[in-house]
Design a protein around this motif. Structure first.
Motif, PDB file in Angstrom:
ATOM      1  N   THR A  88       0.026  35.441  34.475  1.00 53.20           N
ATOM      2  CA  THR A  88      -0.942  36.547  34.534  1.00 53.20           C
ATOM      3  C   THR A  88      -2.360  36.003  34.721  1.00 53.20           C
ATOM      4  N   PRO A  89      -3.120  36.548  35.688  1.00 54.96           N
ATOM      5  CA  PRO A  89      -4.501  36.083  35.891  1.00 54.96           C
ATOM      6  C   PRO A  89      -5.396  36.469  34.714  1.00 54.96           C
ATOM      7  N   ILE A  90      -6.351  35.637  34.410  1.00 52.59           N
ATOM      8  CA  ILE A  90      -7.305  35.953  33.347  1.00 52.59           C
ATOM      9  C   ILE A  90      -8.717  36.146  33.911  1.00 52.59           C
ATOM     10  N   THR A  91      -8.848  36.044  35.212  1.00 52.83           N
ATOM     11  CA  THR A  91     -10.163  36.176  35.837  1.00 52.83           C
ATOM     12  C   THR A  91     -10.748  37.549  35.502  1.00 52.83           C
ATOM     13  N   GLY A  92     -11.922  37.552  34.948  1.00 49.52           N
ATOM     14  CA  GLY A  92     -12.594  38.809  34.621  1.00 49.52           C
ATOM     15  C   GLY A  92     -12.163  39.424  33.300  1.00 49.52           C
ATOM     16  N   ALA A  93     -11.205  38.805  32.615  1.00 43.94           N
ATOM     17  CA  ALA A  93     -10.726  39.376  31.342  1.00 43.94           C
ATOM     18  C   ALA A  93     -11.817  39.305  30.279  1.00 43.94           C
ATOM     19  N   LYS A  94     -11.857  40.323  29.436  1.00 42.78           N
ATOM     20  CA  LYS A  94     -12.848  40.357  28.349  1.00 42.78           C
ATOM     21  C   LYS A  94     -12.248  39.851  27.038  1.00 42.78           C
ATOM     22  N   GLU A  95     -10.988  40.253  26.773  1.00 49.36           N
ATOM     23  CA  GLU A  95     -10.393  39.879  25.485  1.00 49.36           C
ATOM     24  C   GLU A  95      -8.968  39.384  25.702  1.00 49.36           C
ATOM     25  N   ILE A  96      -8.689  38.226  25.148  1.00 54.30           N
ATOM     26  CA  ILE A  96      -7.344  37.655  25.250  1.00 54.30           C
ATOM     27  C   ILE A  96      -6.818  37.427  23.842  1.00 54.30           C
ATOM     28  N   ALA A  97      -5.666  38.027  23.559  1.00 57.28           N
ATOM     29  CA  ALA A  97      -5.055  37.924  22.236  1.00 57.28           C
ATOM     30  C   ALA A  97      -3.887  36.945  22.317  1.00 57.28           C
ATOM     31  N   ILE A  98      -3.774  36.103  21.291  1.00 59.92           N
ATOM     32  CA  ILE A  98      -2.705  35.097  21.237  1.00 59.92           C
ATOM     33  C   ILE A  98      -2.001  35.256  19.893  1.00 59.92           C
ATOM     34  N   PHE A  99      -0.661  35.368  19.937  1.00 58.54           N
ATOM     35  CA  PHE A  99       0.066  35.725  18.711  1.00 58.54           C
ATOM     36  C   PHE A  99       1.537  35.326  18.807  1.00 58.54           C
ATOM     37  N   PRO A 100       2.243  35.326  17.669  1.00 63.11           N
ATOM     38  CA  PRO A 100       3.687  35.054  17.690  1.00 63.11           C
ATOM     39  C   PRO A 100       4.445  36.277  18.216  1.00 63.11           C
ATOM     40  N   PRO A 101       5.754  36.116  18.473  1.00 64.40           N
ATOM     41  CA  PRO A 101       6.574  37.292  18.805  1.00 64.40           C
ATOM     42  C   PRO A 101       6.392  38.379  17.741  1.00 64.40           C
ATOM     43  N   VAL A 102       6.332  39.631  18.169  1.00 64.20           N
ATOM     44  CA  VAL A 102       6.031  40.723  17.231  1.00 64.20           C
ATOM     45  C   VAL A 102       7.240  41.008  16.333  1.00 64.20           C
ATOM     46  N   THR A 103       6.935  41.515  15.128  1.00 61.93           N
ATOM     47  CA  THR A 103       8.002  41.769  14.139  1.00 61.93           C
ATOM     48  C   THR A 103       7.767  43.082  13.390  1.00 61.93           C
ATOM     49  N   GLY A 104       7.362  44.127  14.114  1.00 59.41           N
ATOM     50  CA  GLY A 104       7.141  45.419  13.460  1.00 59.41           C
ATOM     51  C   GLY A 104       8.432  46.201  13.298  1.00 59.41           C
TER      52      GLY A 104
END
Lengths: 105, 157
Positions: A88-104
């Motif tokens: 996925t391109p990040i050019t121009g992105a404002k916010e990038i979230a980094i996290f583990p696999p979700v567990t909701g």
């Protein structure tokens, strides 16, 4: 819950190329704990244009970042609040979230 | 009321499943079935609390996108989904899925879909605290990912 804190000094990058831009990184769960901050502002080099390249660059910024990102199979990313893939391109992105696999649920 | 068929809510507070169900039915007389699912904090292995962290800027929009996807796949279904965040004790309710439709098959299917996708596509992370002072982040389960995958394989809209 995301109180902005001062990022580690060694993460800051003085932009030398005109296309480089400031991004907000936000971390969750054990990724947040390993990095040591909830969020930080970064200015990656303009040559960093994808999620995969950003993770590689970020892992080189500090031992905490390297530890958090050591196992890429357990790292998920959202670009501007949309789930992303390594390419996925990040050019121009404002916010990038980094996290583990979700567990909701 | 807006015309959102399935409404998503995100909250720290407890929810009242019976009141939510009554609100969903309202004065409608075209419904023949309601499925109600409540997920609870289970006291596994000395667990004393479960904390749900989430991504505030993304969580509710993503939950509503999942709800809208269900509404598209099962056009006759109306519903409510509620997910809580914060620190919860054993026995507390975490998540509510209510689906209503003229016939039960769609309500059951939509409820299963909603839970499968909430577990695997909404940005929540569970942290377990145990009586011995240990705490750990819950690992994602392959079985949950598999359950979510079956819906994409069907190839409905």
């Amino acid at each position: 819950m995301h109180v902005p804190r001062q990022p580690a000094a060694h993460v800051m990058h003085v932009p030398r190329q005109p296309a480089a831009h400031v991004m907000q990184l936000v971390y969750f769960a054990w990724v947040r704990e390993a990095v040591g901050v909830d969020s930080e502002q970064i200015t990656p080099p303009a040559t960093i244009t994808t999620v995969a390249a950003l993770l590689d660059w970020l892992a080189s910024q500090s031992p905490g970042h390297a530890a958090a990102l050591a196992d890429r199979s357990r790292i998920h990313v959202a670009v501007d609040q949309q789930f992303a893939k390594p390419e996925t391109p990040i050019t121009g992105a404002k916010e990038i979230a980094i996290f583990p696999p979700v567990t909701g649920g | 009321m807006s015309d959102v068929a399935i409404r998503a809510k995100l909250q720290a507070e407890p929810f009242d499943a019976a009141a939510e169900q009554a609100a969903l039915i309202g004065t409608r007389t075209d419904l023949g079935a309601i499925v109600s699912f409540t997920g609870l904090v289970r006291a596994d292995d000395g667990l004393i609390a479960l904390t749900l962290e989430h991504y505030p800027a993304m969580t509710l929009p993503q939950m509503q996108a999942i709800a809208d996807q269900a509404a598209t796949r099962w056009p006759g279904v109306h519903g409510t989904i509620i997910h809580r965040h914060g620190r919860l004790r054993p026995g507390a309710a975490i998540v509510l899925v209510l689906t209503a439709s003229p016939h039960r098959a769609d309500a059951f299917a939509a409820a299963e879909f909603l839970m499968d996708w909430l577990k695997t596509k909404a940005p929540f992370w569970k942290r377990e605290e145990r009586a011995d002072g240990n705490a750990r982040w819950v690992e994602a389960k392959a079985v949950d990912e598999l359950a979510a995958t079956r819906w994409t394989e069907i190839g409905t809209p």
